[in-house]
Design a protein around this motif. Structure first.
Motif, short mmCIF file in Angstrom:
data_model
loop_
_atom_site.label_atom_id
_atom_site.label_comp_id
_atom_site.label_asym_id
_atom_site.label_seq_id
_atom_site.Cartn_x
_atom_site.Cartn_y
_atom_site.Cartn_z
N LEU A 208 0.83 -1.21 0.00
CA LEU A 208 0.00 0.00 0.00
C LEU A 208 0.86 1.26 0.00
N ASN A 209 2.05 1.18 0.58
CA ASN A 209 2.95 2.32 0.58
C ASN A 209 3.43 2.66 -0.83
N ILE A 210 3.55 1.65 -1.69
CA ILE A 210 3.92 1.90 -3.09
C ILE A 210 2.78 2.63 -3.80
N ILE A 211 1.56 2.19 -3.56
CA ILE A 211 0.39 2.81 -4.17
C ILE A 211 0.25 4.26 -3.71
N ALA A 212 0.53 4.53 -2.45
CA ALA A 212 0.35 5.87 -1.90
C ALA A 212 1.49 6.82 -2.24
N GLY A 213 2.59 6.29 -2.75
CA GLY A 213 3.76 7.12 -3.05
C GLY A 213 3.63 7.89 -4.35
N ASP A 214 4.78 8.32 -4.87
CA ASP A 214 4.76 9.18 -6.06
C ASP A 214 5.29 8.50 -7.31
N GLU A 215 5.34 7.17 -7.31
CA GLU A 215 5.87 6.45 -8.47
C GLU A 215 4.79 6.19 -9.52
N VAL B 136 21.25 -9.37 -5.58
CA VAL B 136 20.24 -9.55 -4.54
C VAL B 136 20.79 -10.41 -3.40
N SER B 137 20.70 -9.90 -2.18
CA SER B 137 21.11 -10.67 -1.02
C SER B 137 19.94 -11.40 -0.38
N TYR B 138 18.73 -10.87 -0.54
CA TYR B 138 17.54 -11.52 0.04
C TYR B 138 16.35 -11.25 -0.86
N ASN B 139 15.75 -12.30 -1.35
CA ASN B 139 14.63 -12.16 -2.27
C ASN B 139 13.33 -11.95 -1.51
N SER B 140 12.54 -11.01 -1.99
CA SER B 140 11.17 -10.85 -1.50
C SER B 140 10.34 -10.24 -2.61
N GLU B 141 9.03 -10.36 -2.49
CA GLU B 141 8.11 -9.84 -3.49
C GLU B 141 7.09 -8.95 -2.81
N ASN B 142 6.56 -7.99 -3.56
CA ASN B 142 5.51 -7.13 -3.03
C ASN B 142 4.17 -7.88 -3.01
N LEU B 143 3.33 -7.56 -2.05
CA LEU B 143 1.96 -8.07 -2.07
C LEU B 143 1.34 -7.78 -3.43
N SER B 144 0.63 -8.72 -3.96
CA SER B 144 0.09 -8.59 -5.31
C SER B 144 -1.21 -7.79 -5.29
N TYR B 145 -1.14 -6.57 -5.78
CA TYR B 145 -2.32 -5.73 -5.92
C TYR B 145 -2.62 -5.51 -7.39
N ALA B 146 -3.90 -5.58 -7.75
CA ALA B 146 -4.29 -5.37 -9.14
C ALA B 146 -3.95 -3.96 -9.61
N PHE B 147 -3.78 -3.05 -8.68
CA PHE B 147 -3.44 -1.66 -8.99
C PHE B 147 -2.28 -1.58 -9.98
N VAL B 148 -1.21 -2.32 -9.73
CA VAL B 148 0.00 -2.17 -10.54
C VAL B 148 -0.15 -2.79 -11.93
N ARG B 149 -1.23 -3.55 -12.14
CA ARG B 149 -1.48 -4.16 -13.45
C ARG B 149 -2.64 -3.49 -14.18
N SER B 150 -3.26 -2.52 -13.55
CA SER B 150 -4.44 -1.90 -14.12
C SER B 150 -4.10 -1.06 -15.34
N THR B 151 -4.98 -1.05 -16.31
CA THR B 151 -4.77 -0.25 -17.52
C THR B 151 -4.97 1.25 -17.26
N VAL B 152 -5.52 1.59 -16.10
CA VAL B 152 -5.71 3.01 -15.78
C VAL B 152 -4.59 3.54 -14.89
N LEU C 297 15.65 2.49 -7.40
CA LEU C 297 14.96 1.60 -6.46
C LEU C 297 13.45 1.62 -6.69
N VAL C 298 13.05 1.54 -7.93
CA VAL C 298 11.65 1.65 -8.31
C VAL C 298 10.85 0.46 -7.78
N ALA C 299 9.67 0.74 -7.25
CA ALA C 299 8.67 -0.28 -6.87
C ALA C 299 9.18 -1.26 -5.82
N ARG C 300 10.09 -0.84 -4.98
CA ARG C 300 10.59 -1.71 -3.91
C ARG C 300 10.01 -1.34 -2.55
N GLY C 301 9.14 -0.33 -2.51
CA GLY C 301 8.59 0.10 -1.23
C GLY C 301 9.49 1.05 -0.48
#
Length: 442
Positions: A57-64, A270-286, A383-387
């Motif tokens: 959610l912090n990625i969604i609320a940011g300025d990226e 990469v020293s430690y792999n992790s993934e962001n929670l999957s939100y449809a927001f980042v895949r939306s066409t809008v 550091l795009v989209a890493r939170g």
């Protein structure tokens, strides 16, 4: 081991299925199978679906990102986060950005409590590795939580500002209060330092913690605290173990995924792999990446073509803890400490591997302020989209020269997020309030 993982996974999944509300206050079912052996504990730690996940959610609320049509069609929670609504959750009772890290904490505490009942001397190396891993994943979860649900760290207020609940036991009857940010970060750093003492230099799989990852995370923690001396030292410690960076000239921007897969050991950064929670927001066409971000890449900068899929602009870089971040932590810390030569060397070492061969002009001759601004810009571009950007905004907004005012438009009305706004701190889920846990201001 696979059988143990299945048993543990099913048992704890059943437990957490009943923990959507009042997450910190649920009492476990006595009939659940509880892991008791080193094999059980390692199998539990290897549950990547639980542990190797970050809030988003912090990625969604940011300025990226930019929403192009008033958020029509977006999930209410995601739309509310993007527009910094007063009531982000509304009637939602399942808040993944809160629940998932606290699941990680609970799993880690089960392991740490279970280890206390075992004889370390039976297999000391494995015992220490598992204990160090549990401390790391718990610390990683706590750090991610505090970036969303507590106010930004400020040395002048940290002894009075509330943190987040920090359970250090799997006994849910021991419900902790929020404590202070200072207490929280002291515990966090202490656990990570203990973890580093117990873990190998480099893990056998990048889904597992290591001393390299511990030092990298400690560098991130101290940068967040604006303790630039310690941030510099831990960045140095991390890079002394591994300072590999990918030369982006070696990658094919036309490939569907130009970056080497991190798991099991593919991406050397990469020293430690992790993934962001999957939100449809980042895949939306809008939704698209902001023009402010994408226009910041200069001619010859390979990152724009590699990070963003040309056909739809979606992100395809990597997440997790990686050396590019650590180089930038050391560069910024060095700059703030007056070590401009070191800062410039680190920045140039990174950027020459990000620009098309022969096009990069080394950074040199800048004042301290100019160099700092350049480093901060490169953090945003690298550091795009890493939170990480949300945490940077919270930290940098405390300095007038680096403060940023964010703006959105909805139905022709302008929505503004001022520096140091209370909305840089997410509300706690309503189901967690009470028993000494008060809501954040909004």
């Amino acid at each position: 081991m696979k059988k143990a993982l299945i048993i543990i996974g099913v048992s704890l999944t059943i437990f957490f299925a009943g923990c959507e509300k009042d997450f910190l206050d649920k009492k476990p079912n006595k009939a659940l199978l509880v892991p008791t052996t080193l094999n059980d504990f390692q199998a539990l730690l290897d549950n990547n679906i639980v542990f190797n996940v970050n809030p988003a959610l912090n990625i969604i609320a940011g300025d990226e990102y930019t929403v192009t049509n008033n958020g029509t069609g977006l999930n209410i929670l995601q739309s509310n986060a993007y527009y910094w609504a007063d009531d982000i959750y509304q009637a939602a009772t399942v808040i993944a950005d809160w629940d998932t890290p606290y699941k990680q904490v609970f799993y880690a505490n089960i392991i740490l409590d279970g280890l206390e009942k075992l004889d370390r001397n039976i297999d000391p190396a494995r015992y220490d590795n598992i204990k160090g891993s549990a401390l790391f994943v718990r610390s990683f979860a706590f750090y991610n939580l505090v970036q969303l649900f507590a106010q930004p760290y400020n040395m002048e207020t940290a002894t009075t500002i509330p943190a987040i609940p920090m359970p250090l036991s799997s006994d849910v009857n021991k419900r902790p209060g929020r404590g202070t940010l200072e207490q929280f970060y002291i515990q966090l750093a202490s656990d990570l330092k203990t973890s580093a003492e117990l873990l190998p230099l480099i893990a056998s799989f990048k889904s597992r913690p290591s001393k390299w990852a511990c030092f990298s995370l400690l560098a991130r923690v101290y940068l967040t605290k604006q303790n630039y001396r310690n941030a510099f030292d831990y960045a140095e410690a991390s890079l002394s173990i591994n300072n590999n960076l990918i030369d982006y000239n070696s990658l094919d921007a036309t490939a569907s995924n130009p970056f080497p897969a991190t798991l099991p050991n593919g991406n050397p950064e990469v020293s430690y792999n992790s993934e962001n929670l999957s939100y449809a927001f980042v895949r939306s066409t809008v939704v698209k990446f902001s023009d402010d971000l994408t226009s910041a890449y200069e001619q010859g900068d390979l990152r724009k073509a590699l990070y963003f899929i040309p056909s739809n602009g979606r992100f395809r870089g990597y997440v997790g803890i990686a050396n590019d971040e650590v180089f930038l932590v050391r560069a910024e810390s060095a700059c703030r400490l007056g070590k401009l030569d070191v800062a410039g060397e680190d920045l140039n070492f990174l950027l020459v591997r990000r620009y098309k061969t022969g096009t990069f002009v080394p950074v040199q001759g800048l004042s301290q302020t100019e160099l700092l601004n350049k480093i901060l810009l490169e953090r945003k571009k690298e550091l795009v989209a890493r939170g990480i950007r949300w945490t940077d905004l919270r930290r940098l907004n405390q300095e007038p020269l680096t403060a940023v005012t964010l703006k959105r438009k909805r139905d022709q009305a302008e929505i503004v997020l001022l520096p140091n706004s209370p909305k840089y701190t997410f509300l706690l889920p309503n189901t967690e309030l009470g028993n000494g846990i008060e809501q954040n201001p909004r």
